[in-house]
Design a protein around this motif. Structure first.
Motif, PDB file in Angstrom:
ATOM      1  N   LYS A   1      38.028  42.411  47.704  1.00 12.31           N
ATOM      2  CA  LYS A   1      39.304  42.580  47.021  1.00 12.31           C
ATOM      3  C   LYS A   1      39.441  41.696  45.786  1.00 12.31           C
ATOM      4  O   LYS A   1      40.147  42.050  44.842  1.00 12.31           O
ATOM      5  CB  LYS A   1      40.410  42.256  48.031  1.00 12.31           C
ATOM      6  CG  LYS A   1      41.805  42.333  47.527  1.00 12.31           C
ATOM      7  CD  LYS A   1      42.771  42.018  48.660  1.00 12.31           C
ATOM      8  CE  LYS A   1      44.207  42.042  48.186  1.00 12.31           C
ATOM      9  NZ  LYS A   1      45.137  41.760  49.267  1.00 12.31           N
ATOM     10  N   TRP A   2      38.769  40.555  45.763  1.00 12.00           N
ATOM     11  CA  TRP A   2      39.065  39.534  44.776  1.00 12.00           C
ATOM     12  C   TRP A   2      38.041  39.340  43.668  1.00 12.00           C
ATOM     13  O   TRP A   2      38.358  38.740  42.638  1.00 12.00           O
ATOM     14  CB  TRP A   2      39.267  38.195  45.491  1.00 12.00           C
ATOM     15  CG  TRP A   2      40.380  38.243  46.476  1.00 12.00           C
ATOM     16  CD1 TRP A   2      40.269  38.290  47.836  1.00 12.00           C
ATOM     17  CD2 TRP A   2      41.778  38.267  46.203  1.00 12.00           C
ATOM     18  NE1 TRP A   2      41.504  38.332  48.423  1.00 12.00           N
ATOM     19  CE2 TRP A   2      42.460  38.323  47.433  1.00 12.00           C
ATOM     20  CE3 TRP A   2      42.522  38.244  45.028  1.00 12.00           C
ATOM     21  CZ2 TRP A   2      43.844  38.349  47.530  1.00 12.00           C
ATOM     22  CZ3 TRP A   2      43.908  38.275  45.120  1.00 12.00           C
ATOM     23  CH2 TRP A   2      44.550  38.321  46.359  1.00 12.00           C
TER      24      TRP A   2
ATOM     25  N   LEU B   1      38.943  32.126  48.559  1.00 12.43           N
ATOM     26  CA  LEU B   1      38.672  31.814  47.156  1.00 12.43           C
ATOM     27  C   LEU B   1      37.374  31.016  47.024  1.00 12.43           C
ATOM     28  O   LEU B   1      36.532  31.321  46.178  1.00 12.43           O
ATOM     29  CB  LEU B   1      39.839  31.045  46.539  1.00 12.43           C
ATOM     30  CG  LEU B   1      39.659  30.600  45.089  1.00 12.43           C
ATOM     31  CD1 LEU B   1      39.319  31.772  44.168  1.00 12.43           C
ATOM     32  CD2 LEU B   1      40.907  29.880  44.609  1.00 12.43           C
ATOM     33  N   ALA B   2      37.181  30.022  47.874  1.00 10.87           N
ATOM     34  CA  ALA B   2      35.961  29.213  47.825  1.00 10.87           C
ATOM     35  C   ALA B   2      34.727  30.080  48.058  1.00 10.87           C
ATOM     36  O   ALA B   2      33.723  29.939  47.355  1.00 10.87           O
ATOM     37  CB  ALA B   2      36.029  28.094  48.859  1.00 10.87           C
ATOM     38  N   LYS B   3      34.801  30.980  49.024  1.00 12.80           N
ATOM     39  CA  LYS B   3      33.672  31.871  49.321  1.00 12.80           C
ATOM     40  C   LYS B   3      33.387  32.813  48.154  1.00 12.80           C
ATOM     41  O   LYS B   3      32.235  32.995  47.755  1.00 12.80           O
ATOM     42  CB  LYS B   3      33.941  32.685  50.586  1.00 12.80           C
ATOM     43  CG  LYS B   3      32.790  33.613  50.949  1.00 12.80           C
ATOM     44  CD  LYS B   3      33.196  34.606  52.025  1.00 12.80           C
ATOM     45  CE  LYS B   3      32.101  35.588  52.369  1.00 12.80           C
ATOM     46  NZ  LYS B   3      31.520  36.285  51.230  1.00 12.80           N
ATOM     47  N   GLU B   4      34.429  33.410  47.594  1.00 12.24           N
ATOM     48  CA  GLU B   4      34.249  34.349  46.482  1.00 12.24           C
ATOM     49  C   GLU B   4      33.686  33.631  45.252  1.00 12.24           C
ATOM     50  O   GLU B   4      32.816  34.171  44.574  1.00 12.24           O
ATOM     51  CB  GLU B   4      35.575  35.031  46.134  1.00 12.24           C
ATOM     52  CG  GLU B   4      36.170  35.866  47.259  1.00 12.24           C
ATOM     53  CD  GLU B   4      35.379  37.114  47.568  1.00 12.24           C
ATOM     54  OE1 GLU B   4      35.721  38.180  47.053  1.00 12.24           O
ATOM     55  OE2 GLU B   4      34.411  37.019  48.345  1.00 12.24           O
TER      56      GLU B   4
ATOM     57  N   GLN C   1      46.749  29.945  42.158  1.00 11.10           N
ATOM     58  CA  GLN C   1      48.118  30.260  41.745  1.00 11.10           C
ATOM     59  C   GLN C   1      48.183  31.596  41.014  1.00 11.10           C
ATOM     60  O   GLN C   1      49.116  32.377  41.202  1.00 11.10           O
ATOM     61  CB  GLN C   1      48.678  29.158  40.849  1.00 11.10           C
ATOM     62  CG  GLN C   1      48.992  27.884  41.590  1.00 11.10           C
ATOM     63  CD  GLN C   1      49.360  26.734  40.662  1.00 11.10           C
ATOM     64  OE1 GLN C   1      49.337  26.876  39.437  1.00 11.10           O
ATOM     65  NE2 GLN C   1      49.688  25.588  41.245  1.00 11.10           N
ATOM     66  N   GLU C   2      47.188  31.853  40.185  1.00 16.34           N
ATOM     67  CA  GLU C   2      47.175  33.105  39.411  1.00 16.34           C
ATOM     68  C   GLU C   2      46.965  34.319  40.311  1.00 16.34           C
ATOM     69  O   GLU C   2      47.552  35.369  40.097  1.00 16.34           O
ATOM     70  CB  GLU C   2      46.098  33.050  38.331  1.00 16.34           C
ATOM     71  CG  GLU C   2      46.128  34.244  37.403  1.00 16.34           C
ATOM     72  CD  GLU C   2      45.199  34.096  36.217  1.00 16.34           C
ATOM     73  OE1 GLU C   2      45.418  34.828  35.242  1.00 16.34           O
ATOM     74  OE2 GLU C   2      44.266  33.284  36.260  1.00 16.34           O
TER      75      GLU C   2
ATOM     76  N   ILE D   1      45.588  34.985  47.769  1.00 18.53           N
ATOM     77  CA  ILE D   1      44.226  34.617  48.170  1.00 18.53           C
ATOM     78  C   ILE D   1      44.263  33.240  48.849  1.00 18.53           C
ATOM     79  O   ILE D   1      44.882  32.311  48.336  1.00 18.53           O
ATOM     80  CB  ILE D   1      43.237  34.636  46.979  1.00 18.53           C
ATOM     81  CG1 ILE D   1      41.795  34.496  47.472  1.00 18.53           C
ATOM     82  CG2 ILE D   1      43.591  33.598  45.941  1.00 18.53           C
ATOM     83  CD1 ILE D   1      40.745  34.776  46.409  1.00 18.53           C
ATOM     84  N   SER D   2      43.627  33.143  49.991  1.00 15.68           N
ATOM     85  CA  SER D   2      43.589  31.858  50.694  1.00 15.68           C
ATOM     86  C   SER D   2      42.527  30.960  50.063  1.00 15.68           C
ATOM     87  O   SER D   2      41.599  31.437  49.397  1.00 15.68           O
ATOM     88  CB  SER D   2      43.273  32.064  52.174  1.00 15.68           C
ATOM     89  OG  SER D   2      41.929  32.474  52.342  1.00 15.68           O
TER      90      SER D   2
END
Length: 125
Positions: A32-33, A63-66, A53-54, A58-59
């Motif tokens: 998704k991200w 976010l760290a994984k992506e 924030q943007e 997203i957790s």
């Protein structure tokens, strides 16, 4: 919707090759991200919290994984600055900019689809 007329259909081999290419692209850009992250970082370099924030919703874990996946595939770079506390800046690479046309087309299609849904909802009312 733009319809291309009188264009021959691809043959079986061309279709199979196109399918393979699309599957390869989706394998790297799945989720998704990822495209949203690339688009965000193409606009400007950001810190982790700025990205989170943007991209509301997203957790931190996702976010760290992506970000790690995108870095492994050379779409983004991670720069660590030895400040106190340590500063980490994420930025798009030149390779991520090869997606410019894809992102533009996807954005245009998303806008077109949103209008189609709105029109459909008006008809149902």
């Amino acid at each position: 919707m733009k319809v291309i007329k009188n264009e021959p259909l691809p043959n079986k081999v061309e279709c199979a090759n196109s399918l393979k290419n699309v599957l390869d692209a989706l394998y790297v850009l799945n989720g998704k991200w990822k495209l949203a992250l690339i688009l965000s970082l193409v606009q400007s370099s950001k810190r982790f919290n700025e990205i989170q924030q943007e991209l509301s919703g997203i957790s931190a874990k996702v976010l760290a994984k992506e970000l790690k996946d995108l870095e492994l595939n050379d779409f983004i770079s991670r720069k660590v600055y030895p400040t106190t506390p340590v500063s980490i800046i994420y930025e798009a690479t030149g390779y991520s900019r090869t997606l410019k046309n894809v992102l533009g087309e996807l954005s245009a299609w998303g806008e077109q689809h949103r209008e189609k849904v709105k029109l459909s909802m008006r008809k149902q009312s």
